[in-house]
Design a protein around this motif. Structure first.
Motif, mmCIF file in Angstrom:
data_model
loop_
_atom_site.group_PDB
_atom_site.id
_atom_site.type_symbol
_atom_site.label_atom_id
_atom_site.label_comp_id
_atom_site.label_asym_id
_atom_site.label_seq_id
_atom_site.Cartn_x
_atom_site.Cartn_y
_atom_site.Cartn_z
ATOM 1 N N ASN A 127 7.840 -0.196 -5.203
ATOM 2 C CA ASN A 127 6.702 0.721 -5.140
ATOM 3 C C ASN A 127 7.153 2.108 -4.716
ATOM 4 O OD1 ASN A 127 7.476 -0.027 -2.614
ATOM 5 N ND2 ASN A 127 5.451 -0.616 -1.880
ATOM 6 N N HIS A 156 1.146 -0.319 -6.598
ATOM 7 C CA HIS A 156 0.849 -1.396 -5.641
ATOM 8 C C HIS A 156 1.470 -2.681 -6.182
ATOM 9 C CE1 HIS A 156 -2.167 0.910 -3.315
ATOM 10 N NE2 HIS A 156 -2.420 1.486 -4.474
ATOM 11 N N TRP A 161 0.820 -1.222 0.000
ATOM 12 C CA TRP A 161 0.000 0.000 0.000
ATOM 13 C C TRP A 161 0.851 1.268 0.000
ATOM 14 C CZ3 TRP A 161 1.101 3.157 4.025
ATOM 15 C CH2 TRP A 161 1.742 2.571 5.143
#
Lengths: 473, 198
Positions: free
Chosen positions: A435, A447, A294
């Motif tokens: 990421n 992601h 995330w």
């Protein structure tokens, strides 16, 4: 007679490559295989300035990957002068030195870390280097493989050796059985979430345990590939029958009596019973779920059925600041369900997940479904052989019918050096390895996940639990 | 290579963990040859807005830190890719030392090769240096490589360094030239290996 000290796989390879040891703790190591790509121009330039030629061109293999477009194989269609210049420089530098290069139209071209093992250039027991951090990938065949910078690339070109201080060893044992829909990508993301992005700094990782033994060669390559994302100098898996079956018959693998002789040596490589590692970490393979990141570090990984964390609940100030930065950059809401996060693009490919097994897993999810409205989804095979194999199996048709773009081999959107990037603010579900902020283009939001999970995101339009789609059939 | 012995300079703080090499120099600048000034790419996308406007709050843009030659970083500084241009960007900007609790291994190797000191200090020491830099922007600190000490108004710390890295930095060592003085050892190894095939 005393029993010889039990040694690790790493120590056996290290010992067999020592040319010299110095009193200050540095060892000069001989390099068996040096892989170069189209980002190597500065290293060749360093060597040229000194009037030195590569010492052992027969140990060096090259392929362009970072700067090649994935919509064409025509050199003249590379529109950016700098990108074309990098591809041309590799061709010029390798030709001048007598180094074998798999060019744009060569049957073996591809991402250097897909090509090495696939061509049989990366073999058990070897010391392998390349001017790219994901060189850790090649450790999956039971080699010691690590990334180096331009000055070190020039040093290896000029001397076929490298000075190193012996790193520490870390064994990561994953026992158990991986659940349905759980892949090597989920295992490595779970490991990095557990030990942190600097968890293996200064260490060479050996992956062991029944869940690792049960991985295919493609899975082990994915696992070792992201060792660097845990800070590891290298990652390795001991060679076994899976390794030998994968390598047998590869274009540059030994054959006949040579194969038999090598095989006997390879079988002595696995860590001896009782060999001591500097550190040990264990994970339960049964407990690993499909993972997705995330934030802006690979350590920011969670099971897909989790909710986003709340930075305000983080006690460590440095960590809290990093989380707040990541939430702002990623445009996410603390506490929201991961599955509620909508995506704009999907990228299936890279040296992490651009192999045939990855494409099969993604195609299995894509079959009979369609990419969600407004989502752009790309499949970029890791190499020309992967692309041919996928086409022979009809995977390209499955992807195209489902609304994916089927492209040529290269690094592509993993880091966008060839200009293939996402727009600012776009959210990408990506099978690549990093990421970081802006990695896939300034302002792009990445992601990380496995290939079947990426296909699930493509067809649903949001981060999605592939296990539910698999249950639907 | 330019030797590194002593350095007195302001230290610019980047108090974040995991500052990766993509932040230090974005990948789209990697196709530039070494002869190009890489200082202009240092922290490019953090330092300026997409329209090219410099962000005044970014540490390198602040008056007191514009000429800083020391960077104070967080844990796992310069993790990520092997791009040596991350060191070149720092070097060309004028940075000669980075102090952090830990570094990406490849960056630390690349630093030595370019005469940049990647100094590991315990986290509480780095935190103290960062607190001091933020309290008194532009305050100078001293690094002395021969005695392996760093001194600021906040205190004095000694640091560990690989003896080979120390020698390389102090003498500006040309590693390849040194290695090639061992050519006979390399040739002997190749001969042995040729017989036994590893």
């Amino acid at each position: 007679m005393t029993e010889p000290e039990p040694r690790t796989l790493f120590a056996k390879i290290w010992d067999s490559h020592r040319v010299l040891d110095r009193e200050d703790g540095q060892t000069l190591l001989y390099v068996d295989r040096h892989l170069v790509h189209d980002g190597s121009a500065p290293a060749f330039e360093l060597l040229r300035q000194r009037g030195i030629s590569p010492r052992a061109p027969e140990r060096i293999f090259a392929t362009p990957d970072h700067y090649v477009p994935t919509n064409t194989r025509e050199r003249d269609e590379i529109t950016d002068d700098r990108h074309r210049g990098m591809v041309d420089a590799l061709e010029r530098n390798t030709a001048a030195a007598g180094i074998r290069m798999f060019g744009l139209k060569d049957a073996n071209q591809g991402i250097v870390h897909v090509v090495g093992p696939e061509a049989g250039l990366s073999l058990p027991g070897m010391l392998i280097v390349c001017g790219d951090s994901h060189t850790s990938t090649h450790g999956a065949v039971g080699a010691l493989a690590f990334g180096i910078g331009s000055t070190e690339v020039a040093h290896v070109l000029g001397s076929q050796t490298l000075w190193q201080r012996q790193p520490k060893t870390l064994r990561i044992t994953v026992d158990g059985t991986l659940g349905a829909g759980v892949t090597a990508k989920d295992v490595i993301l779970a490991i990095i979430a557990h030990i942190g992005a600097a968890g293996a700094t200064g260490h060479v990782i050996e992956y062991a345990g029944s869940a690792i033994r049960g991985l295919s060669m493609e899975g082990r390559l994915t696992l070792c590939n992201m060792s660097i994302e845990a800070g590891g100098r290298a990652g390795m898996v001991a060679p076994d029958e899976t390794t030998y079956a994968y390598l047998a018959g590869r274009p540059f693998a030994p054959t006949g009596h040579d194969w038999d002789r090598e095989l006997e040596l390879w079988k002595r490589l696995p860590s001896d019973p009782g060999a001591v590692f500097d550190r040990e970490v264990t994970l339960d393979g049964d407990a690993i779920a499909p993972m997705v990141t995330w934030g802006n570090s690979p350590e920011d990984a969670l099971p897909i059925d989790a909710n986003l964390p709340d930075p305000e609940a983080e006690p460590d100030a440095e960590r809290r600041a990093a989380m707040l930065d990541a939430f702002a950059y990623m445009g996410l809401t603390p506490g929201a369900a991961l599955e509620s996060v909508m995506v704009d693009r999907v990228f299936i490919g890279s040296c992490t997940n651009g192999r045939i097994e990855d494409l099969r897993a993604a195609a299995e999810v894509a079959r009979g479904r369609h990419v969600a409205e407004g989502v752009i989804a790309w499949v970029v095979p890791g190499s020309a052989p992967v692309r041919r194999q996928a086409e022979a199996e009809g995977l390209d048709r499955i992807f195209v019918e489902a609304g994916f773009e089927w492209r040529e081999a290269g690094c592509s959107m993993c880091l966008g050096t060839n200009g293939e990037i996402a727009a600012p603010g776009e959210r990408v579900a990506s099978t690549s390895n990093r990421n970081f902020r802006g990695r896939q283009g300034p302002g792009a939001r990445t992601h990380l996940l496995g290939p079947a999970m990426a296909a699930a995101a493509a067809v649903t339009g949001h981060l999605a639990d592939v296990r539910r789609l698999m249950a639907e059939g | 290579m330019e030797p590194f012995i002593r350095l007195r300079s302001a230290a610019v703080p980047f108090a974040r963990a995991n500052i990766d090499t993509d932040q230090i120099i974005p990948a789209r600048f990697l196709s530039r040859p070494r002869s190009v000034d890489h200082g202009q790419f240092l922290f490019h996308d953090l330092r300026q807005a997409p329209d090219g406007e410099q962000r005044p709050e970014f540490p390198l843009n602040r008056l007191h830190w514009r000429d800083a030659r020391i960077v104070l970083g967080g844990r796992n500084f310069a993790c990520g890719s092997s791009r040596e241009s991350a060191v070149w960007a720092l070097f060309d900007h004028g940075i000669r030392a980075v102090i952090a609790p830990s570094f990406g291994d490849i960056f630390a190797n690349n630093s030595v090769k370019n005469g940049v000191l990647a100094m590991v200090l315990p986290r509480d020491a780095v935190d103290a240096l960062i607190a001091e830099a933020e309290a008194t922007p532009g305050a100078e600190i001293d690094i002395d490589l021969p005695t392996q000490t760093v001194t600021s108004a906040a205190g004095t710390w000694s640091f560990d360094i690989d003896p080979y890295a120390k020698k390389s930095l102090l003498e500006g060592l040309d590693e390849l030239a040194f290695t090639l003085t061992h050519e006979t050892d390399i040739a002997a190894f190749e001969h042995r290996m040729g017989r036994t095939n590893r």
